[in-house]
Design an enzyme around this catalytic site. Sequence first.
Site, mmCIF file in Angstrom:
data_model
loop_
_atom_site.group_PDB
_atom_site.id
_atom_site.type_symbol
_atom_site.label_atom_id
_atom_site.label_comp_id
_atom_site.label_asym_id
_atom_site.label_seq_id
_atom_site.Cartn_x
_atom_site.Cartn_y
_atom_site.Cartn_z
ATOM 1 N N SER A 262 7.636 8.278 -3.184
ATOM 2 C CA SER A 262 7.993 6.943 -3.659
ATOM 3 C C SER A 262 6.911 5.979 -3.182
ATOM 4 C CB SER A 262 9.330 6.527 -3.062
ATOM 5 O OG SER A 262 9.193 6.493 -1.650
ATOM 6 N N LYS A 263 6.994 4.777 -3.700
ATOM 7 C CA LYS A 263 6.025 3.766 -3.320
ATOM 8 C C LYS A 263 6.074 3.538 -1.800
ATOM 9 C CE LYS A 263 4.485 -0.540 -5.006
ATOM 10 N NZ LYS A 263 4.667 -1.869 -5.109
#
Length: 495
Positions: A262-263
């Site tokens: 994920s970011k």
Amino acid sequence: MASSVRVRFAPSPTGFLHIGGLRTALYNYLFTRHNNGTFILRIEDTDQSRYVDEAEQDIISSLEWCGMQIDEGPESGGDYGPYRQSERKDLYHTYAEKLIENGHAYYAFDTPEELNQMRERLQKSGNPSPKYDAITRQSMKNSLTLSQDEVEKKLKNGDDYVIRLKVPRRETVRFEDLIRGHVSFETKGLDDQVLLKSDGMPTYHLANVVDDHEMKITHVIRGEEWLSSTPKHILLYNAFGWEPPEMAHLPLIMSPSGGKLSKRKAEEEGIPVNTKEYIKQNYEPEALVNFLAYLGWSPGDDSEIHSLKDLCELFTLDRVSKGGAVFNHKKLLWYNEHYLREQSNEQLAERLRSIAESEEIELPNDDFLKEAISLLKERVSKIEEILEMGDFFFKDPESYDEKALKKWKSDSHDLVKQYRESVADLDKDEFEAATLKSNLEKVIEKNGVGFGKLMMPLRIAVTGQGFGPDLFSSMELLGKETVIARIDTALDTLD
Ligand code: GLU
């Protein structure tokens, strides 16, 4: 002549192009080129609330930076445009109405309150995830329950409506995924999908299917996160009476510490998330391409280094893995080093000049710079590190690295002084690496100490750092005057 293979990369312009999106684009591209097909860029911008102005340009320039040529797209044009969904609104409307005519879709006039009431009522009676489906649609306000007159009146009146797909009650949707093999889904858990929203915009599902059909897309290659949308799309293809394209869902990109990259996770692990950052940080595009190609695919042998052109030749979907692919940043840097070292000193010098200019760093003349590059390029992972590691070539050290100074011991001053004396008499043209080294050996021998005892303090004095390129070659390049001056400064400053 291109083959009939037509493949699209269909990002939503909701932000800068994510590294996962770039891999999807790359796999589409490699597949297209391998099959002598057409690579299409389609901008899926129907969600106006998430639209980001610079995103489309960012996507296009990121693909170009990697060397991917777009055959058809918003800027390249083509016979199947427009290539932005926001410019194809009427088309979706027409198609949604076609589905109403053939009995596969219906108008729904329910207000948000009415939808909430339905959900609450069902939840109270023990249904934890109520759906607008084959059962509930019968008691809602839609063109299946209202009379034709009422429906027409509402439409004429301009009442808000959506168009929903009539999802069959109990059906198994099956398809063959080119990567995953046989996939099946039950329609039982599906909502009657909204196809056209009350603002007249299509949803992703409708626009995606209509465009893939209209643009004659033969293969849909996209991330695994879209796998659950595919049965909805197959239902739509069936409802239209169209042949669905081939489907291939790419494995997730995983974080080294586990779970999807994920970011947030990427940031925690120091992995740049957006392509833009790789461009800004001067990564080698060939390295990122080579690395991404192997993030979920391999040619089935031990080879690792391949240009984009090679990859186009080698790439086939049957060698894409099903399981998640771990993003190994060290491996990317390894690729980066490889592609960096492949470049000539001239090429690197030219690039460094433009980086240095934007950072207001002054560089020496070309001959000196090229020599410095040849000493440094084996030791760095990224081009800009040549400027960092090599800054002592371009200016006198302003301070001494604190960690390195721990190696400046009580006898260092004396040893460095002796070394200075041993080289002070050398002629300018004698000031070369081999002599500088043998002088050091003489000093340590005389004093009965190890190599590092003098080498480290000398390095600190001349470069300000505790590590770097070969010291003797570096001193040769810096020249006698500079080296002696730096040693003198160090002897004055450090005890
Ligand atoms: N617009 C979707 C995205 O942002 C496209 C998914 C697909 O390829 O169908 O990735």
